[in-house]
Every structure is written in C-alpha cells, then in structure tokens.
Design a protein around this motif. Structure first.
Motif, PDB file in Angstrom:
ATOM      1  N   UNK A 103       1.088  -1.243  -0.171  1.00 20.56           N
ATOM      2  CA  UNK A 103       0.095  -0.459  -0.157  1.00 20.56           C
ATOM      3  C   UNK A 103       1.053   1.514  -0.428  1.00 20.56           C
ATOM      4  N   UNK A 104       0.576   2.451  -0.717  1.00 15.92           N
ATOM      5  CA  UNK A 104       0.848   3.317  -0.855  1.00 15.92           C
ATOM      6  C   UNK A 104       0.253   4.608   0.074  1.00 15.92           C
ATOM      7  N   UNK A 105       0.713   5.803   0.439  1.00 18.98           N
ATOM      8  CA  UNK A 105       0.306   6.737   0.813  1.00 18.98           C
ATOM      9  C   UNK A 105      -1.413   7.500  -0.024  1.00 18.98           C
ATOM     10  N   UNK A 106      -0.623   7.480  -1.493  1.00 20.49           N
ATOM     11  CA  UNK A 106      -1.301   8.145  -2.370  1.00 20.49           C
ATOM     12  C   UNK A 106      -2.339   7.295  -3.248  1.00 20.49           C
ATOM     13  N   UNK A 107      -2.251   5.692  -3.323  1.00 18.48           N
ATOM     14  CA  UNK A 107      -2.864   5.147  -3.753  1.00 18.48           C
ATOM     15  C   UNK A 107      -4.101   4.275  -2.328  1.00 18.48           C
ATOM     16  N   UNK A 108      -4.442   4.058  -1.346  1.00 18.50           N
ATOM     17  CA  UNK A 108      -4.764   3.030  -0.974  1.00 18.50           C
ATOM     18  C   UNK A 108      -5.075   4.031   0.431  1.00 18.50           C
ATOM     19  N   UNK A 109      -6.621   3.921   1.034  1.00 16.53           N
ATOM     20  CA  UNK A 109      -7.090   4.124   1.876  1.00 16.53           C
ATOM     21  C   UNK A 109      -6.307   3.994   2.936  1.00 16.53           C
ATOM     22  N   UNK A 110      -6.387   4.297   4.309  1.00 14.56           N
ATOM     23  CA  UNK A 110      -5.295   4.548   5.668  1.00 14.56           C
ATOM     24  C   UNK A 110      -6.322   4.330   6.805  1.00 14.56           C
ATOM     25  N   UNK A 111      -5.921   3.737   7.994  1.00 15.95           N
ATOM     26  CA  UNK A 111      -7.350   3.794   8.955  1.00 15.95           C
ATOM     27  C   UNK A 111      -6.399   5.088   9.553  1.00 15.95           C
ATOM     28  N   UNK A 112      -7.055   5.476  10.980  1.00 18.43           N
ATOM     29  CA  UNK A 112      -6.060   6.511  11.822  1.00 18.43           C
ATOM     30  C   UNK A 112      -4.634   6.246  12.066  1.00 18.43           C
ATOM     31  N   UNK A 113      -4.361   4.610  12.560  1.00 14.32           N
ATOM     32  CA  UNK A 113      -3.053   3.895  12.853  1.00 14.32           C
ATOM     33  C   UNK A 113      -2.930   3.901  14.611  1.00 14.32           C
ATOM     34  N   UNK A 114      -1.955   3.764  15.478  1.00 22.24           N
ATOM     35  CA  UNK A 114      -1.744   3.880  16.761  1.00 22.24           C
ATOM     36  C   UNK A 114      -0.936   4.292  17.185  1.00 22.24           C
ATOM     37  N   UNK A 115      -0.932   5.449  18.503  1.00 23.56           N
ATOM     38  CA  UNK A 115       0.617   5.750  17.877  1.00 23.56           C
ATOM     39  C   UNK A 115       1.096   4.616  19.577  1.00 23.56           C
ATOM     40  N   UNK A 116       2.931   4.328  19.320  1.00 25.38           N
ATOM     41  CA  UNK A 116       3.058   3.307  20.226  1.00 25.38           C
ATOM     42  C   UNK A 116       4.229   4.277  20.335  1.00 25.38           C
ATOM     43  N   UNK A 117       4.770   4.700  22.015  1.00 24.19           N
ATOM     44  CA  UNK A 117       5.600   5.591  22.172  1.00 24.19           C
ATOM     45  C   UNK A 117       6.604   4.765  23.240  1.00 24.19           C
ATOM     46  N   UNK A 118       7.629   4.828  23.331  1.00 29.49           N
ATOM     47  CA  UNK A 118       8.713   3.785  23.734  1.00 29.49           C
ATOM     48  C   UNK A 118       9.741   4.974  24.628  1.00 29.49           C
ATOM     49  N   UNK A 119       9.766   4.657  25.964  1.00 27.99           N
ATOM     50  CA  UNK A 119      10.703   6.028  26.391  1.00 27.99           C
ATOM     51  C   UNK A 119      12.195   4.579  27.063  1.00 27.99           C
ATOM     52  N   UNK A 120      12.947   5.174  26.710  1.00 33.03           N
ATOM     53  CA  UNK A 120      14.136   4.784  27.481  1.00 33.03           C
ATOM     54  C   UNK A 120      14.390   5.156  29.200  1.00 33.03           C
TER      55      UNK A 120
END
Length: 120
Positions: A103-120
């Motif tokens: 899939x590409x950003x231009x040619x495909x539908x995308x969902x909103x995603x889910x944020x992953x934040x990794x702290x050190x």
C-alpha cells in the motif's frame, strides 16, 4: 465499507512489549497479503515493519530493524491482523498502521493508526 481500525498502542518503557491489532474490512483483508507499517515523528515515509502472505502458508517477512522482536499474524475468520512487539526500543516510537502489502500513502485508504511511544 472500507475500514482499517488499528488499536493496542500506548506508552511503554524500553524492553517492554505491546500487541497491536487491526480490524480490516473484507475488501482490504480478504486473501490479500497484509502488512504493518510505521511512520516515525517528523518523517514522511512509512516503513514496512512486517508482512504476512495471504495464502495459507502464512509466510512472514521483516526488515532487519525488527527481526526477532516483532511477529505478525492474522486471523482470517476475524479479518484481523496482529503485531506482537517485544524488546521495544525508543527508535520504535512511531504511529503504526496496517494495510494490504504494498500500500502507498497516495493510492490506498489508511486508518488513523495507533501511537506507540517507547521511553528509555
């Protein structure tokens, strides 16, 4: 109806684990190869971090950056794809998306995603 709904992200400390889920509409999931992608802060490109075949073989492919730490799987009965992420590192911080493989950003539908934040 086209649908991609990712979930399971959140804050986690380095070394921790998360399991992401993605429910896709049948038109996207069906028998297609599926993949997980991520977009790191400040970057425009989305990196493929895992791919699984659409056939019953369940062949998986990972880039070296996550190999041995991430595992992709799918449940065809639920139109759902998963990403188990272990030994997380701060550089894994990104918004994670699922979609059909290639899939590409231009040619495909995308969902909103889910944020992953990794702290050190």
């Amino acid at each position: 109806q086209v649908q991609l709904v990712e979930s399971g992200g959140g804050p986690v400390q380095a070394g921790g684990s998360l399991r992401l889920s993605c429910v896709a509409s049948r038109s996207i999931f069906s028998r297609n190869a599926m993949a997980w992608y991520r977009q790191a802060p400040g970057k425009q490109q989305r990196e493929t971090v895992a791919r699984i075949s659409g056939s019953g073989s369940g062949i998986t492919i990972y880039p070296d950056s996550v190999k041995g730490r991430f595992t992709i799987s799918r449940d065809n009965a639920k139109n759902t794809v998963y990403l188990q992420m272990n030994s997380l590192k701060p550089e894994d911080t990104a918004v994670y998306y699922c979609n059909r493989a290639g899939a590409t950003i231009v040619n495909n539908y995308w969902g909103q995603g889910t944020q992953v934040t990794v702290s050190s």
